[in-house]
Design a protein around this motif. Structure first.
Motif, PDB file in Angstrom:
ATOM      1  N   GLU A  46     -13.517  -3.419  -5.770  1.00 41.34           N
ATOM      2  CA  GLU A  46     -13.151  -3.196  -4.522  1.00 41.34           C
ATOM      3  C   GLU A  46     -12.872  -1.690  -3.815  1.00 41.34           C
ATOM      4  O   GLU A  46     -13.046  -1.337  -2.788  1.00 41.34           O
ATOM      5  N   SER A  47     -12.727  -0.841  -5.054  1.00 37.93           N
ATOM      6  CA  SER A  47     -12.677   0.518  -4.629  1.00 37.93           C
ATOM      7  C   SER A  47     -13.945   1.122  -3.776  1.00 37.93           C
ATOM      8  O   SER A  47     -13.757   2.090  -2.877  1.00 37.93           O
ATOM      9  N   THR A  48     -15.166   0.449  -4.234  1.00 37.48           N
ATOM     10  CA  THR A  48     -16.260   1.068  -3.674  1.00 37.48           C
ATOM     11  C   THR A  48     -16.382   0.692  -2.242  1.00 37.48           C
ATOM     12  O   THR A  48     -16.775   1.781  -1.361  1.00 37.48           O
ATOM     13  N   ALA A  49     -15.980  -0.641  -1.655  1.00 37.41           N
ATOM     14  CA  ALA A  49     -15.887  -0.720  -0.364  1.00 37.41           C
ATOM     15  C   ALA A  49     -15.187  -0.062   0.574  1.00 37.41           C
ATOM     16  O   ALA A  49     -15.208   0.352   1.493  1.00 37.41           O
ATOM     17  N   ILE A  63       0.766  -1.110  -0.081  1.00 37.31           N
ATOM     18  CA  ILE A  63       0.207   0.028   0.327  1.00 37.31           C
ATOM     19  C   ILE A  63       0.902   1.248  -0.125  1.00 37.31           C
ATOM     20  O   ILE A  63       1.828   1.329   0.932  1.00 37.31           O
ATOM     21  N   HIS A  64       0.596   2.208  -1.026  1.00 37.45           N
ATOM     22  CA  HIS A  64       1.463   3.351  -1.001  1.00 37.45           C
ATOM     23  C   HIS A  64       0.673   4.560  -0.643  1.00 37.45           C
ATOM     24  O   HIS A  64      -0.459   4.896  -0.799  1.00 37.45           O
ATOM     25  N   VAL A  65       1.512   5.425   0.319  1.00 40.32           N
ATOM     26  CA  VAL A  65       0.940   6.713   0.697  1.00 40.32           C
ATOM     27  C   VAL A  65       1.951   7.869   0.456  1.00 40.32           C
ATOM     28  O   VAL A  65       3.063   7.566   0.708  1.00 40.32           O
ATOM     29  N   ASN A  66       1.644   8.932  -0.264  1.00 42.14           N
ATOM     30  CA  ASN A  66       2.370  10.123  -0.360  1.00 42.14           C
ATOM     31  C   ASN A  66       1.796  11.318  -0.059  1.00 42.14           C
ATOM     32  O   ASN A  66       0.737  11.551   0.040  1.00 42.14           O
ATOM     33  N   GLY A  67       2.689  12.415   0.119  1.00 39.23           N
ATOM     34  CA  GLY A  67       2.245  13.722   0.500  1.00 39.23           C
ATOM     35  C   GLY A  67       3.017  14.993  -0.146  1.00 39.23           C
ATOM     36  O   GLY A  67       4.096  14.285  -0.726  1.00 39.23           O
ATOM     37  N   VAL A 125      -7.655   1.634   8.251  1.00 41.89           N
ATOM     38  CA  VAL A 125      -8.618   0.618   7.409  1.00 41.89           C
ATOM     39  C   VAL A 125      -7.970   0.307   6.037  1.00 41.89           C
ATOM     40  O   VAL A 125      -7.895  -0.879   5.618  1.00 41.89           O
ATOM     41  N   ALA A 126      -6.725   1.334   5.622  1.00 48.56           N
ATOM     42  CA  ALA A 126      -6.178   0.763   4.251  1.00 48.56           C
ATOM     43  C   ALA A 126      -5.271  -0.540   4.613  1.00 48.56           C
ATOM     44  O   ALA A 126      -5.083  -1.500   3.781  1.00 48.56           O
ATOM     45  N   LEU A 127      -4.872  -0.605   5.799  1.00 45.79           N
ATOM     46  CA  LEU A 127      -3.942  -1.659   6.550  1.00 45.79           C
ATOM     47  C   LEU A 127      -4.979  -2.791   6.735  1.00 45.79           C
ATOM     48  O   LEU A 127      -4.369  -4.098   6.564  1.00 45.79           O
ATOM     49  N   TYR A 128      -6.023  -2.607   7.359  1.00 42.49           N
ATOM     50  CA  TYR A 128      -6.810  -3.658   7.763  1.00 42.49           C
ATOM     51  C   TYR A 128      -7.550  -4.556   6.534  1.00 42.49           C
ATOM     52  O   TYR A 128      -7.605  -5.839   6.654  1.00 42.49           O
ATOM     53  N   LEU A 129      -8.118  -3.652   5.661  1.00 45.02           N
ATOM     54  CA  LEU A 129      -8.927  -4.452   4.630  1.00 45.02           C
ATOM     55  C   LEU A 129      -8.094  -5.183   3.491  1.00 45.02           C
ATOM     56  O   LEU A 129      -6.879  -4.622   3.289  1.00 45.02           O
ATOM     57  N   SER A 173      -1.570  -3.600  16.039  1.00 46.43           N
ATOM     58  CA  SER A 173      -0.705  -3.168  14.638  1.00 46.43           C
ATOM     59  C   SER A 173      -0.164  -4.382  14.058  1.00 46.43           C
ATOM     60  O   SER A 173       0.205  -4.497  13.049  1.00 46.43           O
ATOM     61  N   LEU A 174       0.164  -5.377  15.078  1.00 47.01           N
ATOM     62  CA  LEU A 174       1.130  -6.431  14.530  1.00 47.01           C
ATOM     63  C   LEU A 174       0.727  -7.415  13.342  1.00 47.01           C
ATOM     64  O   LEU A 174       1.179  -7.707  12.344  1.00 47.01           O
ATOM     65  N   PRO A 175      -0.548  -7.736  13.491  1.00 50.17           N
ATOM     66  CA  PRO A 175      -1.454  -8.028  12.676  1.00 50.17           C
ATOM     67  C   PRO A 175      -1.443  -7.236  10.998  1.00 50.17           C
ATOM     68  O   PRO A 175      -1.163  -8.023   9.963  1.00 50.17           O
ATOM     69  N   LEU A 176      -1.454  -6.247  11.199  1.00 49.25           N
ATOM     70  CA  LEU A 176      -1.529  -5.280  10.102  1.00 49.25           C
ATOM     71  C   LEU A 176       0.062  -5.376   9.441  1.00 49.25           C
ATOM     72  O   LEU A 176      -0.001  -5.181   8.415  1.00 49.25           O
ATOM     73  N   TYR A 177       0.785  -5.353  10.325  1.00 48.68           N
ATOM     74  CA  TYR A 177       2.376  -5.308   9.748  1.00 48.68           C
ATOM     75  C   TYR A 177       2.875  -6.678   9.055  1.00 48.68           C
ATOM     76  O   TYR A 177       3.293  -6.670   8.094  1.00 48.68           O
ATOM     77  N   ASN A 178       1.923  -7.690   9.607  1.00 42.28           N
ATOM     78  CA  ASN A 178       2.265  -9.007   8.587  1.00 42.28           C
ATOM     79  C   ASN A 178       1.466  -9.058   7.447  1.00 42.28           C
ATOM     80  O   ASN A 178       1.842 -10.124   6.668  1.00 42.28           O
TER      81      ASN A 178
END
Length: 395
Positions: free
Chosen positions: A323-326, A155-159, A391-395, A194-199
């Motif tokens: 999947e973008s809708t969800a 997953i990519h995030v930028n600013g 959410v981005a990390l979880y889904l 957060s560890l499950p998200l990291y994995n």
């Protein structure tokens, strides 16, 4: 913090002594395997710093450990040469100190120097963060990518694509800090461990795409470009409305997704503080680097942070996947932002990502008002985006 390997030590030993997840110990020591540990070798322990302590009257190692909620073994591993029963007053020993508070202060003007300072501190404290340089700005500043996680999906995030939208960078950096704190200390973020998200996922983060532009807005023009940028800015030394890179090209109008439409209808036909898409797509080093990164990493999804409007855009020309809708529904729920599927805009990074890969892409417009947003909005903006990151990390 670093420790030296003793006879019989293993990554599991350090995980148990310092109460750090084993995967974080492993990822903090890339290239080191459990079978390759050598006595005397230095090993990174994330989430701790080493502090000197002067022994006081009646101190014992056990008492010092108990007062700091440490196992005695933690002091022994940090002080392999001391005799535990022969401490003397004023003797210097080393104590491991677990970090439980943020080191990043996002609630401030945030230029490139501040970014570099915070990146260095975070990488030192959390060596499971991987720091990459994915390109350079026009003025040669490195474009940093921070990677963390073990998942196959990236997953990519930028600013800070846009210079006067620099507040997006400290939002990202504070999240990296909070994520690291949560990982090493086992503390949940909004009830989420957060560890499950990291994995599950790997994060690819470019916190400041346009460092030259950000520095121009916050610090004024560099001497070597002063005449040029003043001319582009119609002679004004007020750069608060500047969105472009240092050459006057709008980096978020640089991508080959109907770029010709934007070129035709954008009013600036030459370098300008905003909206000039360049003379061709992908002419600017910052835009080129971001396109190459997406091509190399094959992102699962993209979150591009901009300001302002408290809304986000999530479709492009009907090419966005189902999947973008969800995801859009969940992002709206946790942030309170308005989801907008289509707008009359092309050539942006999110547009191009969806156009090329048909994967979820989102442009978030943080906060409300006139750019650059006042820093007083930072705490509210951060809380709104924190749920989005989770959410981005979880889904």
């Amino acid at each position: 913090m670093r420790v030296r390997v003793r006879k019989g030590d293993s990554f599991w030993t350090y995980s148990q002594i310092f109460q750090i997840p084993l995967v974080l110990i492993e990822d903090s020591n890339p290239g080191v395997t459990p079978t390759s540990l050598q006595i005397g070798q230095e090993i990174n322990i994330p989430g701790y710093i080493a502090e000197n302590y002067s022994v006081k009257e009646n101190d014992t190692l056990w008492m010092i450990a108990q007062s700091r909620n440490l196992p005695l073994e933690a002091l022994l591993i940090m002080n392999p040469s001391i005799a535990p029963n022969l401490l003397s007053i004023n003797q210097q020993i080393v104590i491991p100190v677990r970090i439980v508070e943020r080191i990043v202060n996002g609630n401030m003007d945030y230029d490139f120097q501040q970014l570099e300072n915070d990146i260095q501190q975070l990488v030192d404290l959390y060596p499971f963060l991987q720091l990459n340089i994915v390109g350079n700005s026009v003025l040669g500043k490195p474009l940093y990518e921070i990677e963390l996680g073990r998942g196959e999906g990236v997953i990519h995030v930028n600013g800070s694509f846009h210079a006067n939208e620099w507040i997006t960078t400290p939002v990202i950096m504070q999240f990296i800090n909070d994520y690291g704190l949560s990982l090493v200390n086992g503390t949940p973020i909004r009830g989420v461990f957060s560890l499950p998200l990291y994995n599950k996922h790997t994060l690819s983060i470019v916190p400041m795409v346009n460092p030259d532009g950000v520095d121009l807005v916050l610090n004024g023009p560099p001497e070597e470009r002063k005449a040029e940028v003043l001319a582009i800015n119609n002679g004004s030394d007020d750069f608060s409305a500047w969105k472009a890179n240092i050459r006057g090209v709008d980096l978020n109008n640089q991508y080959p997704a109907n770029w010709e439409i934007e070129k035709e209808r954008k009013e600036p036909k030459s370098p300008a503080p905003r909206d000039f898409p360049g003379d061709a797509p992908l002419t600017e080093p910052e835009a080129i680097a971001m396109a190459a990164l997406a091509q190399k990493k094959q992102f699962e999804s993209v979150l591009a942070l901009h300001t302002q409007g408290r809304e986000f855009y999530w479709g492009y020309e009907g090419l966005e996947p189902p999947e973008s809708t969800a995801l859009a529904s969940e992002f709206a729920r946790v942030s309170g932002y308005l989801p907008v599927q289509y707008i009359d805009s092309h050539a942006g990074y999110k547009d191009w990502f969806i156009y090329i890969y048909q994967r979820p892409g989102f442009t978030f417009e943080l906060g409300t008002g006139v750019n650059p947003l006042p820093i007083e909005q930072f705490p509210a903006i951060y809380e709104e985006m924190l749920g989005v990151f989770l959410v981005a990390l979880y889904l």
